[in-house]
Write a protein that holds these residues in place. Structure first.
Motif, mmCIF file in Angstrom:
data_model
loop_
_atom_site.group_PDB
_atom_site.id
_atom_site.type_symbol
_atom_site.label_atom_id
_atom_site.label_comp_id
_atom_site.label_asym_id
_atom_site.label_seq_id
_atom_site.Cartn_x
_atom_site.Cartn_y
_atom_site.Cartn_z
ATOM 1 N N TYR A 47 0.803 -1.221 0.000
ATOM 2 C CA TYR A 47 0.000 0.000 0.000
ATOM 3 C C TYR A 47 0.837 1.274 0.000
ATOM 4 O O TYR A 47 0.424 2.276 -0.583
ATOM 5 N N TRP A 119 -13.760 -7.133 -1.182
ATOM 6 C CA TRP A 119 -12.646 -6.187 -1.172
ATOM 7 C C TRP A 119 -12.606 -5.152 -2.281
ATOM 8 O O TRP A 119 -12.095 -4.049 -2.063
ATOM 9 N N LEU A 122 -14.337 -2.009 -0.973
ATOM 10 C CA LEU A 122 -13.592 -1.447 0.160
ATOM 11 C C LEU A 122 -12.278 -0.819 -0.302
ATOM 12 O O LEU A 122 -11.898 0.262 0.158
ATOM 13 N N ASN A 123 -11.596 -1.484 -1.214
ATOM 14 C CA ASN A 123 -10.307 -0.959 -1.668
ATOM 15 C C ASN A 123 -10.448 0.195 -2.647
ATOM 16 O O ASN A 123 -9.555 1.040 -2.726
ATOM 17 N N ASN A 126 -10.520 2.870 -0.365
ATOM 18 C CA ASN A 126 -9.167 3.018 0.168
ATOM 19 C C ASN A 126 -8.276 3.780 -0.816
ATOM 20 O O ASN A 126 -7.567 4.717 -0.430
ATOM 21 N N ILE A 130 -8.646 7.561 0.954
ATOM 22 C CA ILE A 130 -7.767 7.428 2.117
ATOM 23 C C ILE A 130 -6.343 7.843 1.727
ATOM 24 O O ILE A 130 -5.792 7.325 0.756
ATOM 25 N N ARG A 135 -3.665 3.964 4.605
ATOM 26 C CA ARG A 135 -4.300 2.861 3.868
ATOM 27 C C ARG A 135 -4.175 1.521 4.569
ATOM 28 O O ARG A 135 -5.101 0.705 4.533
ATOM 29 N N TYR A 138 -6.744 1.610 7.451
ATOM 30 C CA TYR A 138 -8.092 1.407 6.902
ATOM 31 C C TYR A 138 -8.303 -0.069 6.583
ATOM 32 O O TYR A 138 -9.325 -0.658 6.938
ATOM 33 N N ASN A 139 -7.342 -0.669 5.907
ATOM 34 C CA ASN A 139 -7.425 -2.071 5.540
ATOM 35 C C ASN A 139 -7.520 -2.971 6.775
ATOM 36 O O ASN A 139 -8.268 -3.949 6.794
#
Length: 156
Positions: A47, A119, A122-123, A126, A130, A135, A138-139
């Motif tokens: 990330y 995911w 969500l990503n 991110n 974010i 990141r 958050y993950n």
């Protein structure tokens, strides 16, 4: 480790396991070991270093960065990370490379199908909203639930 703790709690309560079944400390320690020595470092490097560098190497148009990051995250990174998780967890439990490879072959693709239901959305958040330095945090917030799922798949 938190994911496995949650998983064992849910297993005991909702799967009607024998209430006298003891808590499996080794299982939680193995999750912590794999998380601390494999997952956490690779997430941080991915990330914070690799995904941003990969985006810069492909295009200078920052509008494409979230989608480039998401594509590589959900193909190369997720597949390798999930395979690594199942391999190392099984190896810690049984100490047998052949069995660990078989474990990966059995569990990887069904888990990846579930991964691709959870995911990407969500990503995308991110990678779009974010800041880079947050990141991994958050993950990790969603990762506790995901790790519970991975623990369940690994041990059932």
């Amino acid at each position: 480790m938190g994911g496995d703790l949650l998983c064992q709690f849910i297993e005991k309560k909702s799967l009607k396991k024998d209430p006298n079944t003891p808590y499996n400390l080794n299982r939680t320690l193995h999750m912590g070991l794999v998380g601390g020595l494999f997952s956490a470092p690779t997430l941080h490097i991915w990330y914070c270093r690799i995904a941003p560098a990969l985006c810069r190497s492909i295009t200078s148009n920052k509008a494409y960065y979230p989608f480039i990051s998401l594509f590589f995250d959900q193909t190369i990174f997720a597949i390798m990370g999930t395979a690594g998780f199942f391999f190392f967890m099984d190896y810690l439990d049984h100490g047998n490379v052949t069995k660990s490879v078989a474990n990966v072959k059995e569990k990887l693709w069904p888990t990846m199908i579930t991964n691709w239901k959870v995911w990407p959305a969500l990503n995308l958040i991110n990678f779009t909203l974010i800041p880079v330095q947050f990141r991994v945090l958050y993950n990790n917030i969603f990762g506790v639930l995901w790790n519970s799922y991975l623990s369940f798949i690994q041990h059932n």
